[in-house]
Design a protein around this motif. Structure first.
Motif, PDB file in Angstrom:
ATOM      1  N   VAL A   1       9.857 -27.006 -29.072  1.00  0.00           N
ATOM      2  CA  VAL A   1       9.064 -25.872 -28.616  1.00  0.00           C
ATOM      3  C   VAL A   1       9.094 -25.836 -27.093  1.00  0.00           C
ATOM      4  O   VAL A   1       8.645 -26.789 -26.443  1.00  0.00           O
ATOM      5  N   PRO A   2       9.634 -24.780 -26.486  1.00  0.00           N
ATOM      6  CA  PRO A   2       9.665 -24.712 -25.015  1.00  0.00           C
ATOM      7  C   PRO A   2       8.258 -24.734 -24.431  1.00  0.00           C
ATOM      8  O   PRO A   2       7.287 -24.292 -25.065  1.00  0.00           O
ATOM      9  N   GLU A   3       8.153 -25.254 -23.223  1.00  0.00           N
ATOM     10  CA  GLU A   3       6.849 -25.351 -22.569  1.00  0.00           C
ATOM     11  C   GLU A   3       6.193 -23.983 -22.415  1.00  0.00           C
ATOM     12  O   GLU A   3       4.982 -23.834 -22.607  1.00  0.00           O
ATOM     13  N   LEU A   4       6.987 -22.972 -22.084  1.00  0.00           N
ATOM     14  CA  LEU A   4       6.429 -21.632 -21.914  1.00  0.00           C
ATOM     15  C   LEU A   4       5.863 -21.108 -23.228  1.00  0.00           C
ATOM     16  O   LEU A   4       4.797 -20.474 -23.253  1.00  0.00           O
ATOM     17  N   ALA A   5       6.542 -21.385 -24.327  1.00  0.00           N
ATOM     18  CA  ALA A   5       6.034 -20.954 -25.637  1.00  0.00           C
ATOM     19  C   ALA A   5       4.771 -21.721 -26.004  1.00  0.00           C
ATOM     20  O   ALA A   5       3.843 -21.162 -26.610  1.00  0.00           O
ATOM     21  N   ARG A   6       4.717 -22.997 -25.632  1.00  0.00           N
ATOM     22  CA  ARG A   6       3.523 -23.799 -25.927  1.00  0.00           C
ATOM     23  C   ARG A   6       2.302 -23.238 -25.198  1.00  0.00           C
ATOM     24  O   ARG A   6       1.219 -23.091 -25.777  1.00  0.00           O
TER      25      ARG A   6
END
Length: 378
Positions: free
Chosen positions: A195-200
């Motif tokens: 899970v990309p940090e931006l999505a998190r």
């Protein structure tokens, strides 16, 4: 009114027939000028009248459903463009796109087979009504791809039953879940999902705010940055109107935990979003692809629901049906258990005073309050 119009009791609009083969009479060697065929004009008028008539007599529920199916078709094309880097025209209803659409609905949206079947019908009807060709083999291929899914018992159970409530404790499990997820033993691709940090950050802000305002998927999708104002006490959120429901202005206070505090999660996502290149004042929530790239269009209502369900899956919250309504149910049941006023809970989520669904949630939250078996000597 023409004779055809008199027969059907409707006024036919005059039709201008243009022959593409008309020849300039002044040109050397030209023949006679083609004369428009009156029968062609009548046939064209009948076609237009029939289309309008059939659309008028179609039940509103069906029209609305097909319009929603077409919106999902648009969302599929956006999802596909993010992964291929090449947007396709919505008119491209082919064997390839329709089979991919079925796979998208099954694996990404996780829709039950009967919903997928309805989407196929709706997209086919809407595409043809918009003048797009839908080859018979494309529809047949989509239904062949759907056939084995209809035989799968676990897929048939999708969407059954009421949405389970989620509480702040569930949100903490989602926020603190590992960002890497190994593939299932039956998965075709063996890659580890990250899970990309931006999505998190987006999911933390989205899910916590959804619970705080008891937001519907459509409402969360329509939120803009301007609808969310930071105040000393927390956030002032203007929830926009959807489907004729009145808008509402609701307060959101600071939470006890950083990972689930809707105020701090929102400010962290806002900062990250703007750093990634989002336009200030644009949609509050944007899509993020698997590589961490920020999308330009607002997150769709289905995307809002999928974000919550996906986070619940990563956190291991299995055995319960987590959907877009889980947050709305969760705010009421949790609020009642904590002694919150019923009228304030109702206004926070925009329920009408006589909403049977709201009072069902209230009864669920108060189930063990002064229970009949409490203190009777067991």
């Amino acid at each position: 009114m023409t004779a055809v119009g008199q027969k059907y009791g409707t006024e036919l609009e005059p039709v201008e027939v243009v022959d593409a083969e008309l020849v300039d009479t002044a040109a050397p060697g030209s023949g006679e000028v083609a004369v428009p065929d009156p029968a062609a004009a009548v046939l064209a008028a009948l076609e237009a009248d029939a289309h309008d008539h059939l659309n008028r007599i179609r039940p509103k529920k069906t029209r609305d459903g097909y319009a929603r199916d077409w919106q999902v078709w648009k969302e599929f094309h956006g999802w596909l463009a993010e992964r291929t880097g090449t947007p396709l025209p919505l008119s491209a209803v082919t064997v390839g796109t329709f089979v991919a659409f079925v796979t998208y609905l099954d694996q990404v949206v996780q829709a039950p087979p009967n919903t997928i079947e309805r989407r196929i019908t709706g997209v086919t009807s809407e595409a043809r009504s918009r003048g797009h060709a839908v080859p018979k083999e494309a529809t047949e291929a989509a239904r062949r791809a759907l056939k084995p899914l209809k035989l799968d018992e676990s897929r048939r159970k999708r969407g059954r039953g009421k949405a389970a409530a989620i509480a702040p404790a569930d949100l903490r499990k989602m926020a603190e879940a590992p960002r890497e997820r190994p593939p299932s033993p039956t998965a075709r691709r063996r890659a580890v999902l990250r899970v990309p940090e931006l999505a998190r950050l987006r999911d933390q802000a989205l899910n916590s705010l959804k619970l705080a305002v008891a937001g519907r998927n459509e409402e969360m999708s329509l939120l803009d940055d301007a609808h969310i104002q930071v105040a000393d006490e927390g956030l002032k959120v203007h929830v926009p109107s959807v489907k004729g429901r009145p808008p509402r202005d609701v307060p959101v206070t600071y939470g006890e935990h950083r990972a689930t505090c809707p105020v701090r999660c929102w400010t962290a996502w806002q900062e990250a979003k703007l750093t990634a290149g989002a336009d200030p004042g644009g949609p509050a929530f944007l899509p993020v692809d698997q590589w961490g790239h920020l999308g330009a269009a607002r997150l769709s209502p289905d995307g809002v629901g999928r974000a919550l369900a996906r986070c619940a899956q990563y956190a291991g919250l299995t055995g319960r049906r987590i959907t877009g309504h889980s947050a709305r149910r969760g705010l009421v049941t949790t609020g009642i258990k904590k002694g919150k006023r019923v009228d304030k809970l109702r206004r926070q989520g925009g329920w009408s005073a006589n909403s049977p669904v709201f009072w069902e949630y209230v009864d669920e939250g108060a189930m063990f309050e002064d229970a009949p078996t409490e203190g009777i000597g067991f």
